[in-house]
Design an enzyme around this catalytic site. Sequence first.
Site, PDB file in Angstrom:
ATOM      1  N   GLY A 210       0.851  -1.187   0.000  1.00 34.04           N
ATOM      2  CA  GLY A 210       0.000   0.000   0.000  1.00 34.04           C
ATOM      3  C   GLY A 210       0.885   1.234   0.000  1.00 34.04           C
ATOM      4  O   GLY A 210       1.961   1.238  -0.587  1.00 34.04           O
ATOM      5  N   CYS A 211       0.446   2.263   0.685  1.00 35.25           N
ATOM      6  CA  CYS A 211       1.194   3.516   0.757  1.00 35.25           C
ATOM      7  C   CYS A 211       2.603   3.270   1.279  1.00 35.25           C
ATOM      8  O   CYS A 211       2.789   2.807   2.397  1.00 35.25           O
ATOM      9  CB  CYS A 211       0.459   4.491   1.678  1.00 35.25           C
ATOM     10  SG  CYS A 211       1.384   5.991   2.065  1.00 35.25           S
TER      11      CYS A 211
END
Length: 161
Positions: free
Chosen positions: A9-10
């Site tokens: 993800g991020c």
Amino acid sequence: MKEAFFAGGCFWCVTPIYKMYGVDQVICGYAGGDEENPTYEQVKHQETGHRETIKLVYDPEKVAYDKLLDIYFANVDPFDAEGQFIDKGFSYTLAIFYSSEEEKKAAEAKIAKVEETSGKKVQVELLPYKNFYEAEEYHQDYYLKNPEAFEKELIESGRKK
């Protein structure tokens, strides 16, 4: 020194976790797509087939690959096929990019264990390492350069509970 590549993800959100566990370098970047030298804007807008990915440079005498996998699974939602927390889209989906058969087998075993324990299908792609492009400088160690904005991101994303 060895390298490992995880799309979680991020990339801002997963960087500091690994540094706490003795990884020498955590580099934010983009992996898996076909576009050479993609930019953040291209990846964020799903234009390149890359995922936000971290490159870990570590000493296997200090931290084992299996431990890196444990940290990874403890800090992502392995059952979300759409992305992570508020970050949705292909570039935020999960992947482990393996560089050897040993890494592949270790990741397969970890995925099987998570599935067995949870009774759910893990949504982490296991892919052979293809490429990694370092992200722009302002993404590197974002949590140190922008601590207030980083804290806000953790809270608003739902990662910090």
